[in-house]
Design a protein around this motif. Structure first.
Motif, mmCIF file in Angstrom:
data_model
loop_
_atom_site.group_PDB
_atom_site.id
_atom_site.type_symbol
_atom_site.label_atom_id
_atom_site.label_comp_id
_atom_site.label_asym_id
_atom_site.label_seq_id
_atom_site.Cartn_x
_atom_site.Cartn_y
_atom_site.Cartn_z
ATOM 1 N N GLN A 48 -9.150 19.438 -4.676
ATOM 2 C CA GLN A 48 -9.030 19.285 -3.230
ATOM 3 C C GLN A 48 -9.236 17.832 -2.821
ATOM 4 O OE1 GLN A 48 -12.097 22.035 -2.136
ATOM 5 N NE2 GLN A 48 -10.628 23.648 -1.596
ATOM 6 N N SER A 49 -10.141 17.143 -3.491
ATOM 7 C CA SER A 49 -10.368 15.730 -3.187
ATOM 8 C C SER A 49 -9.122 14.904 -3.457
ATOM 9 C CB SER A 49 -11.529 15.183 -4.017
ATOM 10 O OG SER A 49 -12.720 15.828 -3.693
ATOM 11 N N LEU A 50 -8.450 15.190 -4.548
ATOM 12 C CA LEU A 50 -7.223 14.451 -4.866
ATOM 13 C C LEU A 50 -6.127 14.744 -3.855
ATOM 14 C CD1 LEU A 50 -7.175 14.759 -8.755
ATOM 15 C CD2 LEU A 50 -7.756 12.763 -7.361
ATOM 16 N N LEU A 51 -6.050 15.984 -3.393
ATOM 17 C CA LEU A 51 -5.065 16.316 -2.366
ATOM 18 C C LEU A 51 -5.379 15.598 -1.051
ATOM 19 C CD1 LEU A 51 -4.565 20.126 -3.029
ATOM 20 C CD2 LEU A 51 -2.974 18.270 -3.521
ATOM 21 N N VAL A 52 -6.647 15.528 -0.705
ATOM 22 C CA VAL A 52 -7.053 14.799 0.502
ATOM 23 C C VAL A 52 -6.708 13.321 0.361
ATOM 24 C CG1 VAL A 52 -9.066 14.015 1.815
ATOM 25 C CG2 VAL A 52 -8.829 16.417 1.228
ATOM 26 N N LEU A 53 -6.994 12.758 -0.808
ATOM 27 C CA LEU A 53 -6.692 11.343 -1.035
ATOM 28 C C LEU A 53 -5.206 11.050 -0.957
ATOM 29 C CD1 LEU A 53 -9.134 10.362 -3.912
ATOM 30 C CD2 LEU A 53 -9.174 9.596 -1.543
ATOM 31 N N SER A 54 -4.385 11.917 -1.533
ATOM 32 C CA SER A 54 -2.946 11.669 -1.491
ATOM 33 C C SER A 54 -2.386 11.826 -0.080
ATOM 34 C CB SER A 54 -2.212 12.585 -2.474
ATOM 35 O OG SER A 54 -2.429 13.932 -2.133
ATOM 36 N N THR A 55 -2.909 12.786 0.665
ATOM 37 C CA THR A 55 -2.480 12.959 2.053
ATOM 38 C C THR A 55 -2.865 11.754 2.894
ATOM 39 O OG1 THR A 55 -2.702 15.343 1.847
ATOM 40 C CG2 THR A 55 -2.658 14.444 4.077
ATOM 41 N N PHE A 56 -4.099 11.300 2.729
ATOM 42 C CA PHE A 56 -4.547 10.149 3.502
ATOM 43 C C PHE A 56 -3.828 8.877 3.085
ATOM 44 C CE2 PHE A 56 -8.352 10.958 6.237
ATOM 45 C CZ PHE A 56 -8.141 12.320 6.320
ATOM 46 N N GLY A 61 -0.015 4.668 4.644
ATOM 47 C CA GLY A 61 1.280 3.991 4.540
ATOM 48 C C GLY A 61 2.068 4.088 5.829
ATOM 49 N N GLY A 62 2.040 5.247 6.464
ATOM 50 C CA GLY A 62 2.713 5.401 7.751
ATOM 51 C C GLY A 62 2.114 4.511 8.823
ATOM 52 N N ALA A 63 0.789 4.358 8.811
ATOM 53 C CA ALA A 63 0.134 3.489 9.794
ATOM 54 C C ALA A 63 0.512 2.028 9.578
ATOM 55 C CB ALA A 63 -1.384 3.665 9.724
ATOM 56 N N VAL A 64 0.613 1.604 8.318
ATOM 57 C CA VAL A 64 1.026 0.225 8.033
ATOM 58 C C VAL A 64 2.467 0.002 8.480
ATOM 59 C CG1 VAL A 64 1.504 -1.414 6.175
ATOM 60 C CG2 VAL A 64 -0.627 -0.150 6.192
ATOM 61 N N LEU A 65 3.319 0.966 8.211
ATOM 62 C CA LEU A 65 4.712 0.834 8.661
ATOM 63 C C LEU A 65 4.797 0.807 10.178
ATOM 64 C CD1 LEU A 65 6.567 3.163 6.151
ATOM 65 C CD2 LEU A 65 6.541 0.661 6.198
ATOM 66 N N LEU A 66 3.968 1.587 10.841
ATOM 67 C CA LEU A 66 3.912 1.574 12.293
ATOM 68 C C LEU A 66 3.523 0.187 12.794
ATOM 69 C CD1 LEU A 66 3.972 3.288 14.948
ATOM 70 C CD2 LEU A 66 1.520 3.592 14.602
ATOM 71 N N CYS A 67 2.563 -0.429 12.142
ATOM 72 C CA CYS A 67 2.140 -1.789 12.525
ATOM 73 C C CYS A 67 3.281 -2.788 12.391
ATOM 74 C CB CYS A 67 1.001 -2.270 11.630
ATOM 75 S SG CYS A 67 -0.571 -1.533 11.925
ATOM 76 N N CYS A 68 4.011 -2.669 11.320
ATOM 77 C CA CYS A 68 5.008 -3.691 10.979
ATOM 78 C C CYS A 68 6.343 -3.510 11.684
ATOM 79 C CB CYS A 68 5.234 -3.705 9.477
ATOM 80 S SG CYS A 68 3.774 -4.147 8.550
ATOM 81 N N TRP A 69 6.745 -2.290 11.934
ATOM 82 C CA TRP A 69 8.091 -2.057 12.448
ATOM 83 C C TRP A 69 8.175 -1.987 13.964
ATOM 84 C CZ3 TRP A 69 9.973 2.208 8.592
ATOM 85 C CH2 TRP A 69 10.244 1.605 7.362
ATOM 86 N N THR A 70 7.076 -2.067 14.642
ATOM 87 C CA THR A 70 7.107 -1.965 16.094
ATOM 88 C C THR A 70 7.243 -3.342 16.726
ATOM 89 O OG1 THR A 70 5.999 -1.045 18.015
ATOM 90 C CG2 THR A 70 4.607 -2.072 16.371
ATOM 91 N N SER A 71 7.756 -3.365 17.925
ATOM 92 C CA SER A 71 7.813 -4.617 18.677
ATOM 93 C C SER A 71 6.798 -4.628 19.815
ATOM 94 C CB SER A 71 9.228 -4.819 19.234
ATOM 95 O OG SER A 71 9.567 -3.749 20.094
ATOM 96 N N ASN A 72 5.986 -3.579 19.906
ATOM 97 C CA ASN A 72 4.945 -3.481 20.924
ATOM 98 C C ASN A 72 3.600 -3.800 20.283
ATOM 99 O OD1 ASN A 72 3.028 -2.675 22.836
ATOM 100 N ND2 ASN A 72 4.297 -0.977 23.543
ATOM 101 N N ILE A 73 2.908 -4.773 20.819
ATOM 102 C CA ILE A 73 1.647 -5.220 20.244
ATOM 103 C C ILE A 73 0.583 -4.132 20.287
ATOM 104 C CG2 ILE A 73 0.794 -6.268 22.380
ATOM 105 C CD1 ILE A 73 0.293 -7.780 18.942
ATOM 106 N N VAL A 78 -2.892 0.006 17.475
ATOM 107 C CA VAL A 78 -3.249 1.400 17.163
ATOM 108 C C VAL A 78 -2.981 1.703 15.688
ATOM 109 C CG1 VAL A 78 -2.636 3.811 17.607
ATOM 110 C CG2 VAL A 78 -2.979 2.237 19.510
ATOM 111 N N GLY A 79 -1.861 1.238 15.173
ATOM 112 C CA GLY A 79 -1.552 1.450 13.759
ATOM 113 C C GLY A 79 -2.574 0.814 12.841
ATOM 114 N N TYR A 80 -3.033 -0.377 13.209
ATOM 115 C CA TYR A 80 -4.046 -1.069 12.406
ATOM 116 C C TYR A 80 -5.375 -0.329 12.438
ATOM 117 C CZ TYR A 80 -7.153 -4.812 10.831
ATOM 118 O OH TYR A 80 -8.093 -5.556 10.176
#
Length: 108
Positions: A48-56, A61-73, A78-80
């Motif tokens: 279960q810990s490994l599943l939690v780690l992979s999900t997080f 990764g989605g949060a980092v992409l949100l930071c980088c691909w947006t044009s709104n500061i 929020v992504g950061y």
């Protein structure tokens, strides 16, 4: 490096919230680390810990992409914050996963 990204997104910002964002991230990361220790303490099995780690990790990764691909500061802020909070949670859970790894394994 995130400060440079924020300058790239919004070069002429009137009020920079960079310090406030870092303060919020630090407080939220501390709370997430405490929550991870509380949730994980004897409640999650290694699988279960490994599943939690992979999900997080996917959410980080989605949060980092949100930071980088947006044009709104503000969306980048929020992504950061999301990335930092998820990282604090997952690194705390990863510490407990290492308890189940044998000494002759060099994965971590």
């Amino acid at each position: 490096y995130i400060q440079v990204l924020w300058i790239e997104i919004e070069p002429n910002i009137e009020i920079a919230w960079n310090g406030a964002v870092d303060a919020i991230l630090t407080a939220l990361a501390a709370l997430m680390a405490l929550a991870a220790g509380y949730i994980h303490a004897g409640r999650l099995q290694p699988l279960q810990s490994l599943l939690v780690l992979s999900t997080f990790a996917a959410m980080e990764g989605g949060a980092v992409l949100l930071c980088c691909w947006t044009s709104n500061i503000y969306i980048s802020y929020v992504g950061y914050i999301l990335y930092g909070a998820l990282y604090a949670f997952s690194i705390t859970v990863a510490r407990y996963v290492t308890l189940y790894i044998h000494n002759d394994m060099y994965a971590i």
